[in-house]
Design a protein around this motif. Sequence first.
Motif, PDB file in Angstrom:
ATOM      1  N   CYS A  13      -2.485   3.810  16.821  1.00 59.95           N
ATOM      2  CA  CYS A  13      -1.430   4.038  15.830  1.00 59.95           C
ATOM      3  C   CYS A  13      -0.132   4.368  16.571  1.00 59.95           C
ATOM      4  CB  CYS A  13      -1.803   5.190  14.902  1.00 59.95           C
ATOM      5  SG  CYS A  13      -3.197   4.818  13.823  1.00 59.95           S
ATOM      6  N   HIS A  14       0.970   3.930  16.004  1.00 63.76           N
ATOM      7  CA  HIS A  14       2.273   4.153  16.618  1.00 63.76           C
ATOM      8  C   HIS A  14       3.051   5.296  15.973  1.00 63.76           C
ATOM      9  CE1 HIS A  14       1.815   0.643  19.097  1.00 63.76           C
ATOM     10  NE2 HIS A  14       1.451  -0.037  18.033  1.00 63.76           N
ATOM     11  N   ALA A  15       2.527   5.829  14.861  1.00 60.71           N
ATOM     12  CA  ALA A  15       3.216   6.923  14.175  1.00 60.71           C
ATOM     13  C   ALA A  15       2.199   7.770  13.426  1.00 60.71           C
ATOM     14  CB  ALA A  15       4.264   6.372  13.203  1.00 60.71           C
ATOM     15  N   LEU A  16       2.567   9.026  13.225  1.00 58.33           N
ATOM     16  CA  LEU A  16       1.779   9.943  12.397  1.00 58.33           C
ATOM     17  C   LEU A  16       2.702  10.443  11.308  1.00 58.33           C
ATOM     18  CD1 LEU A  16      -0.901  11.433  11.895  1.00 58.33           C
ATOM     19  CD2 LEU A  16      -0.082  13.236  13.420  1.00 58.33           C
ATOM     20  N   ARG A  17       2.285  10.284  10.069  1.00 54.17           N
ATOM     21  CA  ARG A  17       3.071  10.719   8.912  1.00 54.17           C
ATOM     22  C   ARG A  17       2.367  11.870   8.215  1.00 54.17           C
ATOM     23  NH1 ARG A  17       5.872   5.861   5.477  1.00 54.17           N
ATOM     24  NH2 ARG A  17       7.512   5.507   7.007  1.00 54.17           N
ATOM     25  N   LEU A  18       3.155  12.632   7.474  1.00 53.97           N
ATOM     26  CA  LEU A  18       2.618  13.736   6.692  1.00 53.97           C
ATOM     27  C   LEU A  18       3.571  14.066   5.560  1.00 53.97           C
ATOM     28  CD1 LEU A  18       4.320  16.614   7.430  1.00 53.97           C
ATOM     29  CD2 LEU A  18       3.285  16.089   9.633  1.00 53.97           C
ATOM     30  N   GLU A  19       3.058  14.773   4.574  1.00 50.87           N
ATOM     31  CA  GLU A  19       3.886  15.325   3.518  1.00 50.87           C
ATOM     32  C   GLU A  19       3.795  16.836   3.590  1.00 50.87           C
ATOM     33  OE1 GLU A  19       2.849  11.305   2.717  1.00 50.87           O
ATOM     34  OE2 GLU A  19       1.421  12.972   2.650  1.00 50.87           O
ATOM     35  N   VAL A  20       4.886  17.497   3.265  1.00 52.83           N
ATOM     36  CA  VAL A  20       4.927  18.954   3.288  1.00 52.83           C
ATOM     37  C   VAL A  20       5.753  19.434   2.097  1.00 52.83           C
ATOM     38  CG1 VAL A  20       6.909  18.957   4.892  1.00 52.83           C
ATOM     39  CG2 VAL A  20       5.455  21.001   4.710  1.00 52.83           C
ATOM     40  N   ARG A  21       5.293  20.505   1.472  1.00 49.00           N
ATOM     41  CA  ARG A  21       6.048  21.071   0.349  1.00 49.00           C
ATOM     42  C   ARG A  21       7.455  21.428   0.823  1.00 49.00           C
ATOM     43  NH1 ARG A  21       2.556  23.278  -3.917  1.00 49.00           N
ATOM     44  NH2 ARG A  21       4.313  24.579  -4.522  1.00 49.00           N
ATOM     45  N   THR A  22       8.427  21.145   0.003  1.00 48.51           N
ATOM     46  CA  THR A  22       9.818  21.412   0.390  1.00 48.51           C
ATOM     47  C   THR A  22      10.083  22.898   0.590  1.00 48.51           C
ATOM     48  OG1 THR A  22      10.493  21.396  -1.936  1.00 48.51           O
ATOM     49  CG2 THR A  22      10.725  19.323  -0.711  1.00 48.51           C
ATOM     50  N   ASP A  23       9.228  23.763   0.033  1.00 49.98           N
ATOM     51  CA  ASP A  23       9.420  25.209   0.187  1.00 49.98           C
ATOM     52  C   ASP A  23       8.536  25.814   1.287  1.00 49.98           C
ATOM     53  OD1 ASP A  23       6.966  24.990  -1.103  1.00 49.98           O
ATOM     54  OD2 ASP A  23       7.483  26.349  -2.753  1.00 49.98           O
ATOM     55  N   ASN A  24       7.824  25.000   2.048  1.00 48.07           N
ATOM     56  CA  ASN A  24       6.954  25.498   3.116  1.00 48.07           C
ATOM     57  C   ASN A  24       7.742  25.507   4.433  1.00 48.07           C
ATOM     58  OD1 ASN A  24       4.959  26.130   4.953  1.00 48.07           O
ATOM     59  ND2 ASN A  24       3.443  24.730   4.078  1.00 48.07           N
ATOM     60  N   ARG A  80       8.565  13.897   3.284  1.00 48.83           N
ATOM     61  CA  ARG A  80       7.702  13.082   4.146  1.00 48.83           C
ATOM     62  C   ARG A  80       8.281  13.144   5.546  1.00 48.83           C
ATOM     63  NH1 ARG A  80       5.328   7.451   2.608  1.00 48.83           N
ATOM     64  NH2 ARG A  80       3.616   8.820   2.076  1.00 48.83           N
ATOM     65  N   TYR A  81       7.432  13.490   6.495  1.00 45.31           N
ATOM     66  CA  TYR A  81       7.824  13.569   7.898  1.00 45.31           C
ATOM     67  C   TYR A  81       7.045  12.541   8.694  1.00 45.31           C
ATOM     68  CZ  TYR A  81      10.750  17.749   7.834  1.00 45.31           C
ATOM     69  OH  TYR A  81      11.778  18.622   7.644  1.00 45.31           O
ATOM     70  N   GLU A  82       7.624  12.123   9.816  1.00 50.80           N
ATOM     71  CA  GLU A  82       6.961  11.159  10.675  1.00 50.80           C
ATOM     72  C   GLU A  82       7.316  11.443  12.120  1.00 50.80           C
ATOM     73  OE1 GLU A  82       6.382   6.704   9.886  1.00 50.80           O
ATOM     74  OE2 GLU A  82       8.176   6.759  11.165  1.00 50.80           O
ATOM     75  N   LYS A  83       6.363  11.186  12.993  1.00 48.39           N
ATOM     76  CA  LYS A  83       6.595  11.264  14.428  1.00 48.39           C
ATOM     77  C   LYS A  83       6.158   9.940  15.034  1.00 48.39           C
ATOM     78  CE  LYS A  83       5.533  13.886  18.612  1.00 48.39           C
ATOM     79  NZ  LYS A  83       4.884  15.097  19.145  1.00 48.39           N
ATOM     80  N   ILE A  84       7.043   9.354  15.829  1.00 43.94           N
ATOM     81  CA  ILE A  84       6.703   8.135  16.544  1.00 43.94           C
ATOM     82  C   ILE A  84       5.889   8.572  17.763  1.00 43.94           C
ATOM     83  CG2 ILE A  84       7.589   6.120  17.774  1.00 43.94           C
ATOM     84  CD1 ILE A  84       8.121   6.195  14.695  1.00 43.94           C
TER      85      ILE A  84
END
Length: 157
Positions: free
Chosen positions: A110-121, A151-155
């Motif tokens: 995989c070339h990226a890892l994505r995630l979702e995080v609560r906007t208040d966390n 939504r966050y992502e790291k290459i």
Amino acid sequence: MTPMPATAAVRVRRAELSDLDDLVALEEQSFTSDRLSRAQFRRHLDSESAQVLVASANHRRFLGTAVVFFRKGSQRARLYSIATHAEARGKGVGSALLEAAEHEARRRRCHALRLEVRTDNHSAIRLYERLGYHCVGEHKGFYEDGSDAWRYEKILR
């Protein structure tokens, strides 16, 4: 539980069936909604498209978990869930789990890892940004309780 010493080495490994009770207990302590059920954890333990990781220290002491999903044909992995025991927060457990999730994603090409995080966390957002994740979008009403998510992502290199 006794407090985790700041110098304890965190070890991350693939979860096993014997971890199921600890996984479910931490899920219930950590989240009020959008929880993984015992049956879901059980299914993910044996799944080729998921990796359940656990962090421990001091001879198998359970400190946290991360669940990563992989979709066939996709070069993006998804961090579905990450949780640490309250007394282990700020002691490298989340970082160790994220590093292990990234390692597994790279191993699966995989070339990226994505995630979702609560906007208040805010503490989780600080962790993700410190480890090189970048905000790539917003989801209104993403969570069961109607909360929004970033939504966050790291290459991965």
